[in-house]
Structures are given as structure tokens and as C-alpha cells.
Design a protein around this motif. Structure first.
Motif, mmCIF file in Angstrom:
data_model
loop_
_atom_site.group_PDB
_atom_site.id
_atom_site.type_symbol
_atom_site.label_atom_id
_atom_site.label_comp_id
_atom_site.label_asym_id
_atom_site.label_seq_id
_atom_site.Cartn_x
_atom_site.Cartn_y
_atom_site.Cartn_z
ATOM 1 N N UNK A 63 4.965 -17.585 -70.387
ATOM 2 C CA UNK A 63 3.938 -16.659 -71.212
ATOM 3 C C UNK A 63 2.932 -16.283 -69.737
ATOM 4 N N UNK A 64 2.651 -17.055 -68.866
ATOM 5 C CA UNK A 64 1.677 -16.879 -68.124
ATOM 6 C C UNK A 64 2.383 -15.622 -67.038
ATOM 7 N N UNK A 65 3.512 -15.844 -66.717
ATOM 8 C CA UNK A 65 4.534 -14.553 -65.945
ATOM 9 C C UNK A 65 4.736 -13.493 -66.865
ATOM 10 N N UNK A 66 4.957 -13.580 -67.994
ATOM 11 C CA UNK A 66 4.675 -12.516 -68.831
ATOM 12 C C UNK A 66 3.409 -11.752 -68.803
ATOM 13 N N UNK A 67 2.468 -12.209 -69.229
ATOM 14 C CA UNK A 67 1.036 -11.862 -69.048
ATOM 15 C C UNK A 67 0.899 -11.222 -67.823
ATOM 16 N N UNK A 68 1.265 -11.803 -66.685
ATOM 17 C CA UNK A 68 1.199 -11.219 -65.242
ATOM 18 C C UNK A 68 1.745 -9.985 -65.133
ATOM 19 N N UNK A 69 3.182 -9.902 -65.415
ATOM 20 C CA UNK A 69 3.894 -8.768 -65.383
ATOM 21 C C UNK A 69 3.584 -7.552 -66.320
ATOM 22 N N UNK A 70 3.147 -7.825 -67.428
ATOM 23 C CA UNK A 70 2.644 -6.766 -68.308
ATOM 24 C C UNK A 70 1.252 -6.243 -67.760
ATOM 25 N N UNK A 71 0.440 -6.978 -67.186
ATOM 26 C CA UNK A 71 -0.713 -6.571 -66.597
ATOM 27 C C UNK A 71 -0.570 -5.766 -65.411
ATOM 28 N N UNK A 72 0.352 -6.263 -64.503
ATOM 29 C CA UNK A 72 0.850 -5.358 -63.422
ATOM 30 C C UNK A 72 1.607 -3.891 -63.820
ATOM 31 N N UNK A 73 2.170 -4.290 -64.922
ATOM 32 C CA UNK A 73 2.731 -2.919 -65.377
ATOM 33 C C UNK A 73 1.748 -1.821 -65.993
ATOM 34 N N UNK A 74 0.734 -2.263 -66.191
ATOM 35 C CA UNK A 74 -0.380 -1.475 -66.730
ATOM 36 C C UNK A 74 -0.625 -1.236 -68.297
ATOM 37 N N UNK A 75 -0.203 -2.417 -68.894
ATOM 38 C CA UNK A 75 -0.209 -2.566 -70.332
ATOM 39 C C UNK A 75 -1.894 -2.982 -70.763
ATOM 40 N N UNK A 76 -2.314 -2.699 -71.757
ATOM 41 C CA UNK A 76 -3.643 -2.873 -72.002
ATOM 42 C C UNK A 76 -3.522 -4.610 -72.635
ATOM 43 N N UNK A 77 -4.792 -5.236 -72.963
ATOM 44 C CA UNK A 77 -4.862 -6.407 -73.454
ATOM 45 C C UNK A 77 -4.198 -6.501 -75.043
ATOM 46 N N UNK A 78 -4.439 -5.335 -75.734
ATOM 47 C CA UNK A 78 -4.017 -5.452 -76.954
ATOM 48 C C UNK A 78 -2.537 -5.025 -77.283
ATOM 49 N N UNK A 79 -1.864 -4.470 -76.250
ATOM 50 C CA UNK A 79 -0.425 -4.164 -76.174
ATOM 51 C C UNK A 79 0.317 -5.656 -75.857
#
Length: 151
Positions: A63-79
Motif C-alpha cells: 500500500x505504501x508503494x501504491x500510494x507513492x506511485x499514485x502520488x508520483x503519477x499526479x493523482x489526488x488524495x481523494x482519487x
């Protein structure tokens, strides 16, 4: 020697911290802060009482990796939150939304406190009734008690 080692292990606090096995630097401090906030707000579904940031479980690392990747991809916290809720359910959130599925989570503790309070009142009243001093003794009963105490 084993005895002293055992005592030493009991006396000294042993603290375990989650170590991110895939630490990667963020290009921006804002992204790093978002990552820290998100991982602290998400519950580890394996540990159930630890945040994803504090857990050593493999799923928490994923989950930490997933959150890190999604943040780096530019997704918002809500997404990111919506994705994780869709995948793991509302339990992944420390503060689940109020909806029919989660009424038990929100109202359950209040009901338990109310039931405990009512049980406490019941036992207090019962105890008070059982130990109440009945001062309506007849003269004959008082005389019997005096004779019994004098003997």
C-alpha cells in the motif's frame, strides 16, 4: 546467564518500527508530506490497529508503494483514497464515512456504553435494596436481639 538475559529482555523496552523497503525520494516536499499524511490516515487491513506507515506487514508495504506511485503519477488524495476503498473497503480508512454499511461502527460504541450504564444502575439499585436497613423491628424482635447479644 540465561536468567539475566531474560530479565534484561523484560526490563528493556523493545521498539519495532516499520521500515520502508522501497524508499524513494520525492521531487517535491509537498508530495512527501502528502505521502506521510496518507500513509498515517490509512489502516493496515492485516494489522487492523496500525496505520500503513507503522505496519511491518507486506500488504502495508504494498500500500505504501501504491500510494507513492499514485502520488508520483499526479493523482489526488481523494482519487487514491477512492481506489483503496474500492479495493479494500471502508475498513482501510481510520475515519470511515457515515453510511448504512458503517452504522454499526459509529453507533455500536454508543449502544455499548448505554447498555453498560443501564447495567450499572441496575446493580447499584439492587445492591441498595438488598442492603437497606429495615428499622421496623417489633419490640419482641428487639428483645430477642438484646438477649442474643447479652449471652
Amino acid at each position: 546467564m540465561k536468567k539475566y538475559t531474560f530479565i534484561l529482555l523484560l526490563v528493556l523496552p523493545i521498539c519495532l518500527y516499520a521500515v520502508d523497503k522501497n524508499p524513494s525520494e520525492f521531487s517535491d516536499i509537498e508530495k512527501e508530506q502528502r505521502y506521510q499524511e496518507m500513509t498515517n490516515e490509512l489502516r493496515c487491513v492485516v494489522c487492523q490497529n496500525q496505520s500503513v506507515a507503522d505496519s511491518n506487514a507486506e500488504l502495508a508495504q504494498d500500500v505504501r508503494n501504491l500510494v507513492r506511485n499514485k502520488i508520483n503519477q499526479g493523482e489526488t488524495n481523494q482519487q487514491i483514497t477512492d481506489f483503496l476503498v474500492e479495493r479494500y473497503g471502508d475498513f482501510v480508512l481510520y475515519d470511515p464515512p457515515l453510511k448504512p454499511k458503517t452504522y454499526v461502527l459509529w453507533i455500536g460504541p454508543l449502544i455499548l456504553i448505554l447498555v453498560a450504564f443501564m447495567a450499572l444502575l441496575y446493580f447499584i439499585r439492587r445492591h441498595a435494596n438488598m442492603t437497606a436497613d429495615s428499622s421496623t423491628l417489633t419490640d419482641e424482635e428487639r428483645n430477642k436481639i438484646k438477649k442474643a447479644l447479652d449471652e
